[in-house]
Design an enzyme around this catalytic site. Structure first.
Site, short mmCIF file in Angstrom:
data_model
loop_
_atom_site.label_atom_id
_atom_site.label_comp_id
_atom_site.label_asym_id
_atom_site.label_seq_id
_atom_site.Cartn_x
_atom_site.Cartn_y
_atom_site.Cartn_z
N ASN A 22 0.97 -1.11 -0.17
CA ASN A 22 -0.02 -0.03 0.19
C ASN A 22 0.76 1.29 -0.03
O ASN A 22 1.48 1.61 1.16
CB ASN A 22 -0.68 -0.14 1.28
CG ASN A 22 -1.72 1.09 1.33
OD1 ASN A 22 -1.71 2.02 0.61
ND2 ASN A 22 -2.86 1.15 2.35
N ARG A 92 -2.33 -1.87 -3.64
CA ARG A 92 -3.42 -0.96 -3.51
C ARG A 92 -3.01 0.21 -4.33
O ARG A 92 -2.04 0.88 -4.18
CB ARG A 92 -3.67 -0.11 -1.96
CG ARG A 92 -4.63 0.72 -1.91
CD ARG A 92 -4.87 1.21 -0.59
NE ARG A 92 -5.64 2.24 -0.35
CZ ARG A 92 -5.69 3.59 0.21
NH1 ARG A 92 -4.44 3.69 0.67
NH2 ARG A 92 -6.51 4.40 0.11
N HIS A 180 -11.77 4.66 -0.51
CA HIS A 180 -11.78 3.65 0.66
C HIS A 180 -12.67 2.52 0.25
O HIS A 180 -13.04 1.92 0.84
CB HIS A 180 -12.41 4.48 1.86
CG HIS A 180 -11.58 5.41 2.57
ND1 HIS A 180 -12.00 6.50 3.08
CD2 HIS A 180 -10.23 5.64 2.52
CE1 HIS A 180 -10.89 7.22 3.58
NE2 HIS A 180 -9.95 6.65 3.29
N ARG A 241 -8.13 17.19 5.95
CA ARG A 241 -8.98 17.65 5.01
C ARG A 241 -10.32 18.38 5.52
O ARG A 241 -10.80 17.83 6.44
CB ARG A 241 -9.07 16.57 4.05
CG ARG A 241 -7.97 16.09 3.10
CD ARG A 241 -8.22 14.70 2.48
NE ARG A 241 -7.46 13.47 3.22
CZ ARG A 241 -7.59 12.36 2.59
NH1 ARG A 241 -8.43 11.97 1.79
NH2 ARG A 241 -6.88 11.16 3.38
N GLY A 332 -13.35 5.04 14.19
CA GLY A 332 -14.65 4.40 14.18
C GLY A 332 -14.55 3.21 15.19
O GLY A 332 -15.51 2.91 15.94
N GLU A 384 -7.98 -3.83 5.20
CA GLU A 384 -7.89 -3.53 3.75
C GLU A 384 -6.69 -4.58 3.18
O GLU A 384 -6.71 -4.76 2.04
CB GLU A 384 -7.46 -2.18 3.46
CG GLU A 384 -8.48 -1.19 3.69
CD GLU A 384 -8.11 0.27 3.82
OE1 GLU A 384 -7.55 0.79 4.70
OE2 GLU A 384 -8.21 1.02 2.58
#
Ligand code: AMP
Length: 399
Positions: A22, A92, A180, A241, A332, A384
């Protein structure tokens, strides 16, 4: 000139690992994992790529050098890629543009199409390209590209289309791509497993809240809306961001503050979000400062949650019904106060959390709403790397 990928000469056995790479703009995360069992043989991150390099001690000069460092670390850890029977390398790739809706075996044509997409993802795709090239040099196994945009490639047109002139949108490939996607797809599937219900039966809202944050509405396993757009800047408030702002802001800052468009871009990507409001982008620190009475940190937390509620409400309206609201990624999975705040006041819509379940510190998929709730609220760890390894193995099995 790139050699065509080599097919394995023997059928892989199920304990042969996939190396997942990644490549970010300045980091290279790696994981050596067996797709079927999820067994991780090695993992790590090479950081500060391109920041100084060589003898200066500022990290590797480029992704090729980062790959060499990774190989050295694997050797230091006693991992021999020949001996473990490396099956493939899964990469990725952040932006798959309008073309890539599935993982693909990398060949010259795929690489050149990924290169064509650099204008759409100037911070992300170049790292993936050099990562792929370096891995092609280093490993005589198939390379598979897995695209972050793929899960959203068939968003309904109404969700994917910006209200811009059609010709311009066509010419510049302007649409909402979403990002994502590997995480959203994986988490939606893992949530169906957790609930013991078919994915096809579920209406889900998935909140991927990490350094980057995004939401998706998933109907029967298919994404029908998502918060990120042409770039990973749109939508939720993130570490650095801004997420959604008035599109008029760019012109305003140009005219009134004398910023160039590149400066506005940098401002919104690197110096906004939690960082912009609270002066810090690590969510743990935001919460620590908020709890210590820092007004800016409190505001950052509130703005973060306000935007989340905005999307949860919007997606509930798009789906028309909701079976499960899912939290994943660093924030999360680990921040009970965020989860509690997002559903606070939504009891009338069937959403609530059980305080004890919400506070429990467990690193496993679990339900945090009270038994018998009309809408389930769940925490489901994303993975992921495993998802990429599995998709790479699937591409190989298709031959
Ligand atoms: P990720 O990009 O998924 O690695 O998530 C990174 C974000 O998760 C950062 O903002 C971290 O501060 C946040 N995070 C990690 N652990 C915790 C925690 N225990 N509580 C709150 N936020 C956390």
């Amino acid at each position: 000139m790139t050699e065509p990928p080599t097919q394995p000469t023997t059928e892989p056995t199920t304990d042969q690992p996939v190396l997942v790479l990644n490549a970010g703009s300045s980091s290279l995360k790696y994981q050596l994992v067996v797709p079927e069992s999820g067994h991780v043989l090695a993992s790590g991150t090479v950081e500060r790529i391109g920041e100084g390099g060589g003898d200066g001690g500022g990290g590797p000069a480029d992704h090729a050098e980062a790959l060499q460092q990774m190989q050295q670390r694997l050797r230091d850890d006693g991992v021999d890629l020949q001996a473990v029977g490396l099956r493939a390398v899964g990469h990725r790739v952040v932006h798959g543009g309008p073309d890539f809706s599935d993982p693909v075996l990398v060949d010259d044509e795929v690489l050149s199409r990924v290169r064509d997409l650099v204008p759409l993802a100037p911070l992300h795709n170049p790292g993936a390209i050099t990562g792929i090239e370096a891995a092609q040099e280093a490993y005589d196994v198939p390379q598979v590209a897995v695209f972050d945009t793929a899960f959203f490639s068939d968003l309904p047109a109404a969700a994917a289309t910006y209200a811009l002139p059609r010709d311009l949108a066509r010419e510049h490939r302007l649409r909402r791509y979403g990002f994502h996607g590997t995480s959203h797809r994986y988490v939606a599937g893992a949530t169906a497993d957790l609930l013991g219900r078919p994915l096809a039966d579920l209406d889900q809202v998935v909140l991927h809240l990490g350094n980057g944050c995004s939401a998706s509405a998933v109907h029967g396993g298919r994404a029908v809306d998502t918060s990120m757009g042409l770039t990973p800047l749109e939508g939720l408030v993130m570490g650095t961001r801004s997420g959604d702002v008035d599109p008029g802001l760019h012109a305003f800052l140009h005219r009134e503050a004398g910023l160039s468009l590149d400066e506005v871009d940098e401002l919104l990507n690197k110096r906004s979000g939690l960082q912009g409001i609270a002066g810090v982008n690590d969510f743990r620190e935001v919460v620590r400062r908020k709890d210590a009475g820092d007004d800016d940190a409190r505001l950052a937390f509130d703005v973060f949650v306000h935007r989340l509620k905005h999307y949860v409400g919007a997606y509930l309206a798009q789906l028309g019904r909701l079976d499960v609201l899912v939290f994943t990624a660093g924030i999360g999975q680990n921040s009970p106060p965020v989860r509690a705040a997002v559903v606070e006041g939504l009891g009338g819509l069937g959403l609530s959390v059980d305080p004890e379940r919400n506070e429990a510190r467990k690193n496993e998929a679990r339900v945090i709403s009270p038994d018998g709730s009309p809408v389930t609220v769940a925490v489901v760890p994303t993975n992921e790397e495993l998802a990429i390894a599995r998709q790479a193995a699937e591409v190989l099995s298709r031959g």
